[in-house]
Write an enzyme that holds these catalytic residues in place. Structure first.
Site, PDB file in Angstrom:
ATOM      1  N   THR A 166      34.503  43.424  45.881  1.00  0.00           N
ATOM      2  CA  THR A 166      35.000  44.739  46.292  1.00  0.00           C
ATOM      3  C   THR A 166      36.103  45.221  45.356  1.00  0.00           C
ATOM      4  O   THR A 166      36.104  46.365  44.918  1.00  0.00           O
ATOM      5  CB  THR A 166      35.511  44.688  47.742  1.00  0.00           C
ATOM      6  OG1 THR A 166      34.432  44.315  48.609  1.00  0.00           O
ATOM      7  CG2 THR A 166      36.049  46.034  48.174  1.00  0.00           C
TER       8      THR A 166
ATOM      9  N   ALA B 138      37.599  48.906  57.120  1.00  0.00           N
ATOM     10  CA  ALA B 138      36.546  48.180  57.841  1.00  0.00           C
ATOM     11  C   ALA B 138      36.982  46.761  58.194  1.00  0.00           C
ATOM     12  O   ALA B 138      36.763  46.290  59.316  1.00  0.00           O
ATOM     13  CB  ALA B 138      35.277  48.155  56.997  1.00  0.00           C
ATOM     14  N   LEU B 139      37.602  46.057  57.230  1.00  0.00           N
ATOM     15  CA  LEU B 139      38.044  44.689  57.507  1.00  0.00           C
ATOM     16  C   LEU B 139      39.163  44.667  58.537  1.00  0.00           C
ATOM     17  O   LEU B 139      39.162  43.846  59.454  1.00  0.00           O
ATOM     18  CB  LEU B 139      38.501  44.007  56.223  1.00  0.00           C
ATOM     19  CG  LEU B 139      37.404  43.572  55.256  1.00  0.00           C
ATOM     20  CD1 LEU B 139      38.020  42.927  54.018  1.00  0.00           C
ATOM     21  CD2 LEU B 139      36.447  42.595  55.928  1.00  0.00           C
TER      22      LEU B 139
ATOM     23  N   ALA C 203      43.907  39.313  50.580  1.00  0.00           N
ATOM     24  CA  ALA C 203      43.569  40.492  49.767  1.00  0.00           C
ATOM     25  C   ALA C 203      43.780  40.208  48.287  1.00  0.00           C
ATOM     26  O   ALA C 203      42.840  39.830  47.575  1.00  0.00           O
ATOM     27  CB  ALA C 203      44.379  41.693  50.233  1.00  0.00           C
ATOM     28  N   ARG C 204      45.009  40.369  47.793  1.00  0.00           N
ATOM     29  CA  ARG C 204      45.356  40.118  46.398  1.00  0.00           C
ATOM     30  C   ARG C 204      46.749  39.502  46.331  1.00  0.00           C
ATOM     31  O   ARG C 204      47.656  39.891  47.073  1.00  0.00           O
ATOM     32  CB  ARG C 204      45.326  41.424  45.585  1.00  0.00           C
ATOM     33  CG  ARG C 204      43.931  41.943  45.274  1.00  0.00           C
ATOM     34  CD  ARG C 204      43.216  41.058  44.269  1.00  0.00           C
ATOM     35  NE  ARG C 204      41.925  41.587  43.854  1.00  0.00           N
ATOM     36  CZ  ARG C 204      40.768  41.315  44.447  1.00  0.00           C
ATOM     37  NH1 ARG C 204      40.751  40.529  45.523  1.00  0.00           N
ATOM     38  NH2 ARG C 204      39.647  41.826  43.988  1.00  0.00           N
TER      39      ARG C 204
ATOM     40  N   ASP D 237      45.143  33.130  50.819  1.00  0.00           N
ATOM     41  CA  ASP D 237      43.886  32.790  50.165  1.00  0.00           C
ATOM     42  C   ASP D 237      43.880  33.284  48.727  1.00  0.00           C
ATOM     43  O   ASP D 237      42.897  33.135  48.023  1.00  0.00           O
ATOM     44  CB  ASP D 237      42.716  33.416  50.941  1.00  0.00           C
ATOM     45  CG  ASP D 237      41.353  32.960  50.428  1.00  0.00           C
ATOM     46  OD1 ASP D 237      41.142  31.734  50.333  1.00  0.00           O
ATOM     47  OD2 ASP D 237      40.517  33.828  50.112  1.00  0.00           O
TER      48      ASP D 237
ATOM     49  N   GLU E 151      44.902  33.871  39.092  1.00  0.00           N
ATOM     50  CA  GLU E 151      43.804  33.000  39.534  1.00  0.00           C
ATOM     51  C   GLU E 151      42.797  32.753  38.420  1.00  0.00           C
ATOM     52  O   GLU E 151      42.396  33.714  37.755  1.00  0.00           O
ATOM     53  CB  GLU E 151      43.084  33.647  40.738  1.00  0.00           C
ATOM     54  CG  GLU E 151      43.975  33.837  41.939  1.00  0.00           C
ATOM     55  CD  GLU E 151      43.296  34.589  43.075  1.00  0.00           C
ATOM     56  OE1 GLU E 151      43.903  34.695  44.151  1.00  0.00           O
ATOM     57  OE2 GLU E 151      42.162  35.075  42.893  1.00  0.00           O
TER      58      GLU E 151
ATOM     59  N   HIS F 188      40.971  31.258  47.332  1.00  0.00           N
ATOM     60  CA  HIS F 188      40.242  32.529  47.283  1.00  0.00           C
ATOM     61  C   HIS F 188      38.796  32.376  47.788  1.00  0.00           C
ATOM     62  O   HIS F 188      37.836  32.772  47.131  1.00  0.00           O
ATOM     63  CB  HIS F 188      40.241  33.108  45.864  1.00  0.00           C
ATOM     64  CG  HIS F 188      40.086  34.598  45.834  1.00  0.00           C
ATOM     65  ND1 HIS F 188      40.768  35.411  44.972  1.00  0.00           N
ATOM     66  CD2 HIS F 188      39.311  35.439  46.588  1.00  0.00           C
ATOM     67  CE1 HIS F 188      40.429  36.681  45.173  1.00  0.00           C
ATOM     68  NE2 HIS F 188      39.539  36.718  46.155  1.00  0.00           N
TER      69      HIS F 188
ATOM     70  N   TRP G  60      36.162  35.141  51.404  1.00  0.00           N
ATOM     71  CA  TRP G  60      34.985  35.998  51.282  1.00  0.00           C
ATOM     72  C   TRP G  60      33.677  35.209  51.250  1.00  0.00           C
ATOM     73  O   TRP G  60      32.594  35.787  51.325  1.00  0.00           O
ATOM     74  CB  TRP G  60      35.071  36.799  49.977  1.00  0.00           C
ATOM     75  CG  TRP G  60      35.015  35.919  48.752  1.00  0.00           C
ATOM     76  CD1 TRP G  60      36.029  35.174  48.232  1.00  0.00           C
ATOM     77  CD2 TRP G  60      33.869  35.660  47.928  1.00  0.00           C
ATOM     78  NE1 TRP G  60      35.599  34.472  47.131  1.00  0.00           N
ATOM     79  CE2 TRP G  60      34.270  34.756  46.923  1.00  0.00           C
ATOM     80  CE3 TRP G  60      32.548  36.126  47.939  1.00  0.00           C
ATOM     81  CZ2 TRP G  60      33.401  34.300  45.940  1.00  0.00           C
ATOM     82  CZ3 TRP G  60      31.676  35.670  46.959  1.00  0.00           C
ATOM     83  CH2 TRP G  60      32.108  34.762  45.976  1.00  0.00           C
TER      84      TRP G  60
END
Length: 313
Positions: free
Chosen positions: A74, A157-158, A229-230, A254, A259, A280, A283
């Protein structure tokens, strides 16, 4: 016309990637790291598939044949979208695939931290239970999920999917977003009233380090911060200090700023009972990855058919 497709970091997607339904040549690489590798491997390609390979301006300028960058995620912060637009390169991403896997990871981190599951499990392995004078011991705090308040920063949405799960567990939800919606609260309310906060906003210049020393001072002493998220959304040094000093109660991450953390990372290296870091993978349920892989090829096929989907501006 035969299209040349190159997937630069295939090992990042543990799913079946079907063959596109048009004439094509396909080449994949397990991983790609350097700008020189990117240019060499994409020099004849018109379609690039990437996940986390950085497509910066200097790199894109050396790829005049490229027409589509299909991102297998995404987030598209790895792509210099202004340069892509200048060259007429379409960028597509994946949407709506993580509706179960990310919310479940968030809830798992909440349970693990609220109930101190990891430090208790580790203490048993160390032999602490063997030495206990009673049938149990209370070295780490335990809090109920039911009756607590969850702040959701980023109510797309999440965020909404997490809210449904949280409410089913008896939590009160405080949603916040920069885009106006009915029922939102302000950021200050989220910071001061939440027992846990989960972050679901993109990383932009405006959101970089949106959680730092000032925000941690406003949070409850026992409050948790969850970030799937980030990494750049949180000042990692300030977070570590807040965890060590007891400014906040705990964190479940996460993601980290760089990374993979090849040069080390202070969160990954910290040995704290109130910090959980996963690599990470929020997802990455098997089901979600297959949905992603199918949508990825849908995006490629739609672009070639002249009906591009999930285009990122």
């Amino acid at each position: 016309m035969t299209h040349k497709i190159v997937f630069l970091d295939r090992e990042s997607l543990d799913a079946n990637v079907r063959a596109p339904n048009f004439p094509h040549e396909y080449k994949e690489y397990e991983s790609t790291w350097t700008p020189d590798e990117i240019v060499e491997r994409l020099k004849d390609a018109d379609i690039a598939i990437i996940n986390k390979v950085p497509m910066r301006a200097d790199t894109l300028k050396q790829l005049p044949n490229l027409k589509l960058i299909a991102v297998a995620a995404t987030g598209t912060d790895v792509v210099d979208k202004a340069q892509a637009k200048a060259q007429g390169i379409t960028v597509s991403n994946i949407r709506g695939y993580a509706f179960n896997t990310v919310p479940e990871h968030v809830i798992a981190l909440l349970f693990a931290l609220r109930r101190s599951i990891v430090p208790y499990a580790q203490s048993v392995k160390r032999g602490d239970w063997n030495k206990s004078s009673q049938f149990c011991y209370f070295d780490y705090p335990i809090y109920d999920i039911a009756g607590s308040t969850l702040g959701i920063v980023g109510y797309g949405a999440l965020g909404k999917s997490i809210a449904k799960r949280a409410e089913a567990l008896g939590m009160k939800v405080l949603p916040y977003d920069v885009f106006p919606q009915e029922g939102l609260v302000d950021f200050e309310t989220v910071l001061t009233q939440s027992d846990a906060i989960t972050i679901h906003v993109p990383l932009t210049p405006d959101t970089k380090n949106m959680f730092g020393e000032e925000q941690f001072r406003k949070m409850k002493k026992h409050a948790l911060l969850i970030n799937t998220a980030r990494g750049g959304l949180v000042d990692e040094a300030a977070l570590l200090e807040a965890l060590k000093s007891g400014e906040i109660g705990g964190a479940g991450f996460d993601v980290v700023a760089q990374e993979p953390p090849k040069d080390g990372n202070i969160l990954c290296e910290a040995d704290l009972p109130n910090l959980i870091v996963t690599p990470h993978v929020a997802w990455a349920s098997k089901e979600a990855m297959q949905i992603l892989a199918d949508q990825l090829i849908d995006n490629v096929e739609n672009f070639v058919a002249g009906k591009p989907s999930n285009v990122v501006e």
